[in-house]
Design a protein around this motif. Structure first.
Motif, short mmCIF file in Angstrom:
data_model
loop_
_atom_site.label_atom_id
_atom_site.label_comp_id
_atom_site.label_asym_id
_atom_site.label_seq_id
_atom_site.Cartn_x
_atom_site.Cartn_y
_atom_site.Cartn_z
N UNK A 88 44.02 51.34 -8.78
CA UNK A 88 42.80 51.05 -8.00
C UNK A 88 42.72 49.56 -7.64
N UNK A 89 42.28 49.29 -6.44
CA UNK A 89 42.19 47.91 -5.97
C UNK A 89 40.79 47.38 -6.26
N UNK A 90 40.73 46.33 -7.08
CA UNK A 90 39.45 45.71 -7.40
C UNK A 90 39.09 44.60 -6.43
N UNK A 91 40.10 43.89 -5.96
CA UNK A 91 39.84 42.81 -5.02
C UNK A 91 41.08 42.59 -4.17
N UNK A 146 52.43 41.04 1.47
CA UNK A 146 51.82 41.45 0.21
C UNK A 146 52.45 40.66 -0.92
N UNK A 147 51.60 40.24 -1.86
CA UNK A 147 52.11 39.50 -3.03
C UNK A 147 51.17 39.76 -4.19
N UNK A 162 49.05 48.95 1.56
CA UNK A 162 48.39 48.14 0.53
C UNK A 162 48.12 48.98 -0.71
N UNK A 163 47.62 50.18 -0.52
CA UNK A 163 47.34 51.05 -1.68
C UNK A 163 48.62 51.44 -2.40
#
Length: 139
Positions: A38-41, A135-136, A31-32
């Motif tokens: 950076x993942x916000x949500x 993942x999308x 996912x990263x």
């Protein structure tokens, strides 16, 4: 029966936590890597104790087919993470105790079913517990 099955999870939450396998650590890495920032949500969708999904029609897979046809999502990726697990007989029975089809049985019928299953299981139960990661990107 379907509504009863969909409401059965609450009674099995502790057993679910104890007996269900963890997701592979590789999921976080994938996912990263996919996000590349950076993942916000994030949105997580899982079958959980909901209705089963029929994936046998025309080779389609859920939910990827819905995402492919939805203009709100791009760059769809699907990764299958293979997991091969071995459960002790008692732990596999514990796992089965979290399945809604067993949860809706009476205590007596459930105990009889688990006893019968336990009588025919080997000491170690090998399980294919693959996880499919979709993942999308939302447009």
């Amino acid at each position: 029966m379907t509504k009863e099955r969909s409401r059965s999870f609450g009674r099995a939450a502790a057993a679910y936590e104890k007996h269900r396998p963890e997701y592979p650590d590789e999921i976080v890495h994938l996912v990263r890597e996919y996000a590349a920032r950076p993942i916000r949500s994030a949105l997580e969708l899982g079958a959980g104790t909901g209705k089963p999904v029929d994936t046998s029609t025309d080779g389609m897979h859920w939910p990827a087919t819905e995402l492919v046809g939805d203009a709100r999502f791009v760059d769809l990726r699907e990764t299958v993470l293979e997991q091969r697990l071995t459960f002790a007989r008692a732990d596999w029975i514990g796992y089965l105790s979290t399945v809604s089809a067993y949860l809706v049985l009476s205590e007596e019928d459930r105990a009889a079913a688990f006893a019968a299953i336990g009588d025919v299981l080997p000491d170690a139960v090998d399980v294919h517990a693959d996880v499919t990661l979709h993942l999308a990107r939302r447009v």
